[in-house]
Design a protein around this motif. Sequence first.
Motif, short mmCIF file in Angstrom:
data_model
loop_
_atom_site.label_atom_id
_atom_site.label_comp_id
_atom_site.label_asym_id
_atom_site.label_seq_id
_atom_site.Cartn_x
_atom_site.Cartn_y
_atom_site.Cartn_z
N LYS A 127 0.84 -1.06 -0.21
CA LYS A 127 0.03 -0.28 0.07
C LYS A 127 0.98 1.45 0.01
N THR A 128 0.43 2.11 -0.56
CA THR A 128 1.26 3.47 -0.42
C THR A 128 0.12 4.61 -0.61
N SER A 129 0.63 5.62 0.00
CA SER A 129 -0.29 6.79 0.14
C SER A 129 -0.20 7.72 -0.89
N ASP A 172 -4.91 6.13 -0.42
CA ASP A 172 -4.10 5.10 -0.41
C ASP A 172 -4.28 4.27 -1.81
N THR A 179 -3.61 0.36 -3.17
CA THR A 179 -3.31 -0.81 -2.87
C THR A 179 -2.52 -1.59 -4.11
#
Length: 155
Positions: free
Chosen positions: A118-120, A126, A128
């Motif tokens: 996951k990254t913001s 976010d 996925t």
Amino acid sequence: MRRTQVFGPACGQLPQGDAPGSLNAMGPQPVATAASTTPLLSTLVTAVKAAGLVDTLNSASNVTVFAPYNGAFDPVQKQLGADKFNALLNNQQALGALLRYHVSATRYDATSLVAAGKTSELTGGDLTVGGTSDAPTVTDGQGNTAKILCGNIPT
């Protein structure tokens, strides 16, 4: 950064050698400038300019940009219709907010992106991450999934 560190099925479509838009040519340039040399990203570059984000992206360090290629805009234009799509391109604030969904404040390569899971986004949402380091995918909060066609392009 060596060419072998890029990944994805569309990397071969980039210009080769030292031609504008090639990996060699993009490497020493900041991200927005590098994107502007790549014909596959001309719609994105138009949007980044219209949103007034060129300097913001060019001064950013250690970011990952999930840059939609020209064909990725086609379904959006079809869904919105030409008039609404063009209105969006002319609305600097709305367009800028939309484009910030495509930037993470963390620099990833394929392995670290998949490992993160996951990254913001700069907007606070976010993405996925799925797939493998050879073929990663990202899925947004609305369930839209995109394949990474050519990743880890150095800028």
